[in-house]
Enzyme design. Structure first.
Site, mmCIF file in Angstrom:
data_model
loop_
_atom_site.group_PDB
_atom_site.id
_atom_site.type_symbol
_atom_site.label_atom_id
_atom_site.label_comp_id
_atom_site.label_asym_id
_atom_site.label_seq_id
_atom_site.Cartn_x
_atom_site.Cartn_y
_atom_site.Cartn_z
ATOM 1 N N GLY A 1 3.466 -8.590 1.397
ATOM 2 C CA GLY A 1 1.978 -8.725 1.750
ATOM 3 C C GLY A 1 2.004 -9.124 3.046
ATOM 4 O O GLY A 1 2.870 -9.019 4.125
ATOM 5 N N PRO A 2 0.960 -10.075 3.284
ATOM 6 C CA PRO A 2 0.593 -10.612 5.003
ATOM 7 C C PRO A 2 1.569 -11.568 5.328
ATOM 8 O O PRO A 2 1.570 -12.870 4.680
ATOM 9 C CB PRO A 2 -0.689 -11.009 4.788
ATOM 10 C CG PRO A 2 -1.070 -11.435 3.232
ATOM 11 C CD PRO A 2 -0.218 -10.416 2.584
ATOM 12 N N TYR B 1 0.709 -1.206 0.060
ATOM 13 C CA TYR B 1 0.140 0.070 0.094
ATOM 14 C C TYR B 1 0.957 1.176 -0.097
ATOM 15 O O TYR B 1 0.238 2.250 -0.043
ATOM 16 C CB TYR B 1 -1.025 0.088 1.106
ATOM 17 C CG TYR B 1 -0.627 -0.138 2.526
ATOM 18 C CD1 TYR B 1 0.093 0.788 3.169
ATOM 19 C CD2 TYR B 1 -1.242 -1.126 3.542
ATOM 20 C CE1 TYR B 1 0.496 0.826 4.335
ATOM 21 C CE2 TYR B 1 -0.874 -1.047 4.799
ATOM 22 C CZ TYR B 1 0.041 -0.372 5.250
ATOM 23 O OH TYR B 1 0.353 -0.509 6.640
#
Ligand code: HXC
Ligand code: NAP
Length: 285
Positions: free
Chosen positions: A190-191, A148
């Site tokens: 990412g996660p 993001y």
């Protein structure tokens, strides 16, 4: 991923290296032969990580709040006093929490900007000035951002603004300091499950309610060794011509969110015959 001894002789400093992803990066650097300084605010937690990892190699724990330039210089000097050199800096320390933006005070916003953006700036300035003043080359800085940083994201707006700044810092310094022999790159995970992130981003029942795996085309969360392998590659001489790059490691998560029709995966395969008829029937209309 890299062969044994790939980081032999290197000294790497990892901010936030005592916990979560920073700890996994530290472990992999040690396995590949580096000496590693881990630094964050809580010395006790750093010492626990040192106890755990020192079977793999030399670890220096050092308390330093990256928001404070004097503490950053003192940390840099402590590493130099111990090992006489620094080859790589990983700007991994971060602060973050979910909140509707209208609930944030100016101080709350600034707290995150100070840790993430100014912390990375403070460390980059301190280490970069040292290397440049001493004519030291073959150095690298690696910044940990997230996807993001370029898409932005609601509910973590201070973090999104700060990470976007760190991405700009990465590309800017790559262009400016490349000729001084300093490579600057970033990774965008990412996660990846960690206590620090999960407790602040998916507290309580949110973890089950918003299953991150469903957002990822590969259908799973990241594994720490996958990120640690990428990080050690980018810190190693094997990536010697990579400069100013941000490498995404998210199982395809952000692209899936971005593609307008990717949500059609929710359609059951058996429905596609009927849908095709509808689409073909639209001919000429
Ligand atoms: C609203 C909040 C808040 C919350 C704190 N504040 N938590 N406001 N909602 N949940 C406000 C406080 O009220 C205060 O403002 C200001 O923020 C500073 O808070 P402090 O607690 O004094 O700050 P500090 O002790 O410096 O702690 C910083 C912290 C904390 C960020 C708030 O959570 C921390 O230490 N985090 C470090 C580790 C971390 O966050 N790891 C996760 C990284 S994960 P006022 O005005 O009230 O005084 C990550 C993942 C990215 O980055 C991508 C995932 C996909
Ligand atoms: P974490 O364990 O909470 O790591 C954050 C670290 O930063 C902690 O070790 C913390 O230690 C340190 N820190 C916080 N404020 C500091 C300060 N002012 N000065 C010095 N150190 C400070 O969380 P994580 O998930 O491993 O996150 C590591 C990095 O990965 C972060 O940059 C994060 O944005 C990024 N990331 C994580 C994910 C994910 O899914 N986990 C995804 C994308 C990006 P102290 O509390 O001791 O200071």
């Amino acid at each position: 991923m890299l062969r044994e001894g790939a980081l032999d002789g290197k000294v790497i400093v990892i901010t936030g290296g005592g916990t979560g992803l920073g700890k996994s990066m530290s472990e992999q650097c040690l396995r590949l032969g580096a000496r590693v300084a881990i630094t964050s605010r809580k010395l006790e937690s750093l010492k626990r990580t040192q106890d755990e990892l020192s079977v793999l190699g030399e670890v220096l724990p050092w308390a330093c709040d990256v928001r404070e330039p004097e503490q950053v210089d003192a940390m840099r000097d402590a590493v130099l006093a111990r090992w006489g050199r620094i080859d790589g800096l990983v700007n991994n320390a971060a602060g973050n929490f979910i909140s509707p933006t209208e609930r944030l005070s100016s101080k709350a916003f600034r707290t995150i900007i100070d840790i993430v953006l100014m912390g990375s700036v403070n460390c980059s300035l301190s280490f970069g000035k040292h290397w440049i003043a001493n004519g030291e080359r073959d150095k690298c800085m690696l910044n940990v951002v997230t996807t993001y940083a370029w898409t932005g994201s609601g509910y973590v707006v201070p973090s999104a603004c700060a990470k976007a700044g760190v991405l700009a810092l990465t590309r800017s310094l790559a262009a400016e300091w490349g000729r001084q022999g300093i490579r600057t790159n970033a990774v965008a995970p990412g996660p990846f499950p960690t206590k620090g992130a999960w407790s602040r981003l998916l507290p309580g029942e949110l973890m089950e309610r918003f299953d991150m795996r469903k957002k990822v085309p590969l259908g799973r969360l990241g594994e720490h060794h996958e990120l640690a392998d990428l990080v050690t590659y980018l810190l190693s001489p094997f990536s010697g011509y990579v400069n100013g790059e941000v490498v995404t490691i998210d199982g395809g998560e952000w692209l899936k969110g971005a593609g307008q029709f990717n949500l059609l995966e929710q359609i059951e395969p058996g429905m596609w015959d009927a849908i095709e008829q509808l689409v073909r029937g639209a001919k000429g209309s």
